[in-house]
Write an enzyme that holds these catalytic residues in place. Sequence first.
Site, PDB file in Angstrom:
ATOM      1  CB  CYS A  32      -0.903  -0.011   1.196  1.00  0.00           C
ATOM      2  SG  CYS A  32      -1.933  -1.320   1.373  1.00  0.00           S
ATOM      3  NE  ARG A  90       4.701   2.005   0.203  1.00  0.00           N
ATOM      4  CZ  ARG A  90       5.530   1.645   1.122  1.00  0.00           C
ATOM      5  NH1 ARG A  90       6.836   1.777   0.695  1.00  0.00           N
ATOM      6  NH2 ARG A  90       5.240   1.049   2.063  1.00  0.00           N
ATOM      7  CD1 TRP A 113      -0.081  -6.250  -2.938  1.00  0.00           C
ATOM      8  CD2 TRP A 113      -0.063  -6.931  -0.735  1.00  0.00           C
ATOM      9  NE1 TRP A 113       0.328  -7.592  -2.868  1.00  0.00           N
ATOM     10  CE2 TRP A 113       0.270  -8.171  -1.422  1.00  0.00           C
ATOM     11  CE3 TRP A 113      -0.538  -7.138   0.598  1.00  0.00           C
ATOM     12  CZ2 TRP A 113       0.507  -9.464  -0.843  1.00  0.00           C
ATOM     13  CZ3 TRP A 113      -0.093  -8.285   1.053  1.00  0.00           C
ATOM     14  CH2 TRP A 113       0.433  -9.176   0.547  1.00  0.00           C
ATOM     15  CG  ASN A 141       1.401   0.440   4.446  1.00  0.00           C
ATOM     16  OD1 ASN A 141       2.641   1.009   4.490  1.00  0.00           O
ATOM     17  ND2 ASN A 141       1.051  -0.555   4.261  1.00  0.00           N
ATOM     18  N   GLY A 142      -0.660  -1.436   6.529  1.00  0.00           N
ATOM     19  CA  GLY A 142      -0.359  -2.060   7.878  1.00  0.00           C
ATOM     20  C   GLY A 142      -1.523  -3.111   8.125  1.00  0.00           C
ATOM     21  CE  LYS A 153      14.017 -10.948  -9.474  1.00  0.00           C
ATOM     22  NZ  LYS A 153      14.770 -10.439  -8.269  1.00  0.00           N
ATOM     23  CD  GLU A 208      10.404 -11.316  -7.717  1.00  0.00           C
ATOM     24  OE1 GLU A 208      10.025 -10.779  -7.130  1.00  0.00           O
ATOM     25  OE2 GLU A 208      11.243 -11.554  -8.326  1.00  0.00           O
ATOM     26  CG  HIS A 262      19.454 -36.701  -3.507  1.00  0.00           C
ATOM     27  ND1 HIS A 262      19.885 -38.150  -2.754  1.00  0.00           N
ATOM     28  CD2 HIS A 262      20.565 -36.160  -3.596  1.00  0.00           C
ATOM     29  CE1 HIS A 262      21.134 -38.045  -2.875  1.00  0.00           C
ATOM     30  NE2 HIS A 262      21.736 -37.111  -3.522  1.00  0.00           N
TER      31      HIS A 262
HETATM   32  C1  F6R Z   1      12.446  -9.920  -4.978  1.00  0.00           C
HETATM   33  C2  F6R Z   1      12.169  -9.131  -4.054  1.00  0.00           C
HETATM   34  C3  F6R Z   1      11.949  -9.631  -2.794  1.00  0.00           C
HETATM   35  C4  F6R Z   1      12.526  -8.775  -1.800  1.00  0.00           C
HETATM   36  C5  F6R Z   1      12.142  -9.037  -0.298  1.00  0.00           C
HETATM   37  C6  F6R Z   1      13.003  -8.146   0.584  1.00  0.00           C
HETATM   38  O1  F6R Z   1      12.464  -9.639  -6.404  1.00  0.00           O
HETATM   39  O2  F6R Z   1      12.306  -8.023  -4.305  1.00  0.00           O
HETATM   40  O3  F6R Z   1      12.072 -11.019  -2.726  1.00  0.00           O
HETATM   41  O4  F6R Z   1      14.128  -8.949  -1.852  1.00  0.00           O
HETATM   42  O5  F6R Z   1      10.981  -8.741  -0.164  1.00  0.00           O
HETATM   43  O6  F6R Z   1      12.750  -6.883   0.410  1.00  0.00           O
HETATM   44  P1  F6R Z   1      13.887  -5.801   1.092  1.00  0.00           P
HETATM   45  O7  F6R Z   1      15.227  -6.014   0.446  1.00  0.00           O
HETATM   46  O8  F6R Z   1      13.374  -4.588   0.890  1.00  0.00           O
HETATM   47  O9  F6R Z   1      13.728  -6.150   2.708  1.00  0.00           O
END
Ligand code: F6R
Length: 612
Positions: free
Chosen positions: A2, A27, A77, A103-104, A489, A492, A508
Site C-alpha cells: 500500500c 507498493r 495491496w 497501510n499495515g 525472477k 515473479e 534425490h
Molecule cells: C524479489 C524481491 C523480494 C525482496 C524481499 C525483501 O525481487 O524484491 O524478494 O528482496 O521482499 O525486501 P527488502 O530487501 O526490501 O527487505
Amino acid sequence: MCGIMGCVGKTDIRKIILNGLAQQEYRGYDSAGLALRCPDGVRNIKIVGRVCQLAKLVEERASDCEGAVSGIGHTRWATHGGVTVTNAHPHESCDGMVTLVHNGIIENAREIRAELVRNGVTFVTETDTESPCQLLAQIYDGDALTAMSELCGSLTGAFALVIMFRDRPGEIWCARRGSPLVVARADGASYCASDPTALLDYTHDLFFMEEGEMAFLTSDGCKFFGFDGAERAKTSIRLDWDSVMTDKGRYDHFMRKEIEEQPDVLRLTIDAHTVVTSVDMAKSLKISSDVLKKIRRVQFVACGTSHYATLAARDIMESLDCELDIMTEVASEYRYRNIARGGDTLAVFVSQSGETADTLAAMRLASSKGAHCVAITNVRGSTIDREVEHTLLSLAGPEIGVAATKTFTGQVGILALLVLHLLKELGALSTNDEARLIGGLRSLPAKLQSMLEREPEIEALARKYSDSKGFFFIGRRECVPLTMEGALKMKEIAYLPSEAYAAGEMKHGPIAMLDEKLTVVALVPEGDLREKTLSNVEECRARNAPIILIATEGDEDARSYANDVIFVPRTERELFTLIGLIPLQLFAYHTARTLGRDIDMPRNLAKSVTVE
Ligand code: F6R
C-alpha cells in the site's frame, strides 16, 4: 504494501495526490482511491485497477473537485477483504466525520468492529482499516490530538494512518507504528507519503516519522507528537536521490532500466569502500577495530532476494577459509528459531527498502540479545537505518521495478567488501586475496557491460523457451544463490513454475519431474566443480530436458552438453554471482515480455513488505 500520499496547502492537490500514487504504485496496485476536501465536503473517488484509471475518473469529475484544500490517496495491496471498490481506501466513518487511509494490519480490528457494531455502528467494508476509521469517529469530540492519541493507544498491529476530519478542512493527521510514513514541507505546503521517492519532486529534506509518532499537517507547517500527545522536536534528513532517477527514461520498463544500471552501481560501491587494492570501510562503518577483532560469529538475516545476496556473502567468507561461525537465515524464521545471539556476534541485516517487517523484527531481536548489528539498506532514513546500531548504505539509487535487480548487485558488492573488511580486521585475509578480490571487483563493471551487450542473444533464447512448462535452475556452491535468484525472477515476473536446486540434489527427487517441456538452466563456470555439475546436467539431458548452460567464455566444450549456451566473462570464482546474474535477469525479463506479463508490477506482489 500500500502506498499513501497526502497534501495540504496547494491549489493542484488532485494532481499532486495522483502523481504521488503513481510513483508509489509498486507498493500495491489492486485498487486505488483519493479523497479531496472540497469547500462543500469530501469527494471520495475509488476504483478497482491502476492509478492511471483512477486519474481518468478523477479528471472526468474535475469540476466536482475544484477548490480542494487538502487530500489523501491510497494504492492498495489487499490483505483483509477482497479487491472491490468498497474495500478500496480512503474509508469514511458512517457519520462522515473521518476519512482515512491505512497501510499495515490492525490486529484487533475484529474486536473493535464487534464492539462498535454492538453500539450501533454500521460497517460497510470487509477491511481491517474500517475499524480504526469508525472508532476514531466515535472517540472524536472536537479535540483531534486527544482523539488521535486514544485511537493509537487502542490499536494493535502495524499502521501508517493518514486522516482528514470533516470539521477541520486544511488539516491532515498522521500516525505511524510499524509501517513507514514520511513528511515534508515545501513552498507553503505539507506532504506525507509512504515512500520518500514520492516527495522528491517537492523537496529532498524529509521528516521520517518514528515508531509511535503522530503528525499534524497544515499549510503553515507540520508538528510532531508522541502517542501520548507530547509535542516532539524533529529534524529533517536529506535524501540525495534525484527525481530523474525515478523516471523510466527511454526504457519500456523500470526493470530493464535498472538491469542496465548495474555496472554503475557496482562502480560506485567499489569506489566508496576501497583504495586501490585495499578495502577501506573505516569511514562508512563505525564499528571499532577492537569490536571487530573479537567477532567470532556472523549471522546474515534478510528476506527474498536480499537473503540470496547474503548467501553469496557466506560463500565468499567460506572460500577465504576463515574460522568464523557463519549463519544465514530468512528473517521470518530467524525471529522464531532460538538462534539470535549476542556478545561476539556480528548480525548483518540486509533490506533494500529498510522497511521489511520481518527483517526489522529480527534486527530488534538480535539487538536485544546484544549482537553488534549492521543493516545494509538502500534507503537512507528508512526504519532500519534509523533504528539499527550501524548502517551501510547500498548505492543503487531508487529501485522502482517490483522485482529487485540492481539492489541485489549493490548488496552483493557491499557485502563482499564488508566480508573483506571484517576478515582483514580479524587478521584472516591475506594481502594476496585482498588484492585479487578487489582487482576482480574492479574489473567487473566492464564485464557486466559486455554481458548486457549480449541481450539480443538472450532475448532470442527467452523467446525460444517461453513455452516451457517450467524451469529448473541448478548449480553448485557459489552458483546456488544464483539458481535461487534466477528461479525467483522467473516466478515473479513470468509466473512460470521455477525451482532452484543444488545440482547434486537433483537425483534425490526433483529429477522425477523432468521431461522435454521442463527446461534446465545450469550454471557451470570454469573451476573445480565444473565437471561434477556437468555430470548432473548429463543426468537431466538423459531425461530429455532441454538444457541451457551458463558457462565461462572460451569453454567451447560446454556446447556438447546443451541445447544452448550463454557465455559469461571469466571472473574470480567468489565473484561469479555478480556476472552470472545478468543473463538470468535478462532471461526472466524477456520471457516475461514474450508472455505479455506486467513486468514492473507483477500480480499479487508489492515492493515493500511491511506486514509479517
Ligand atoms: C524479489 C524481491 C523480494 C525482496 C524481499 C525483501 O525481487 O524484491 O524478494 O528482496 O521482499 O525486501 P527488502 O530487501 O526490501 O527487505
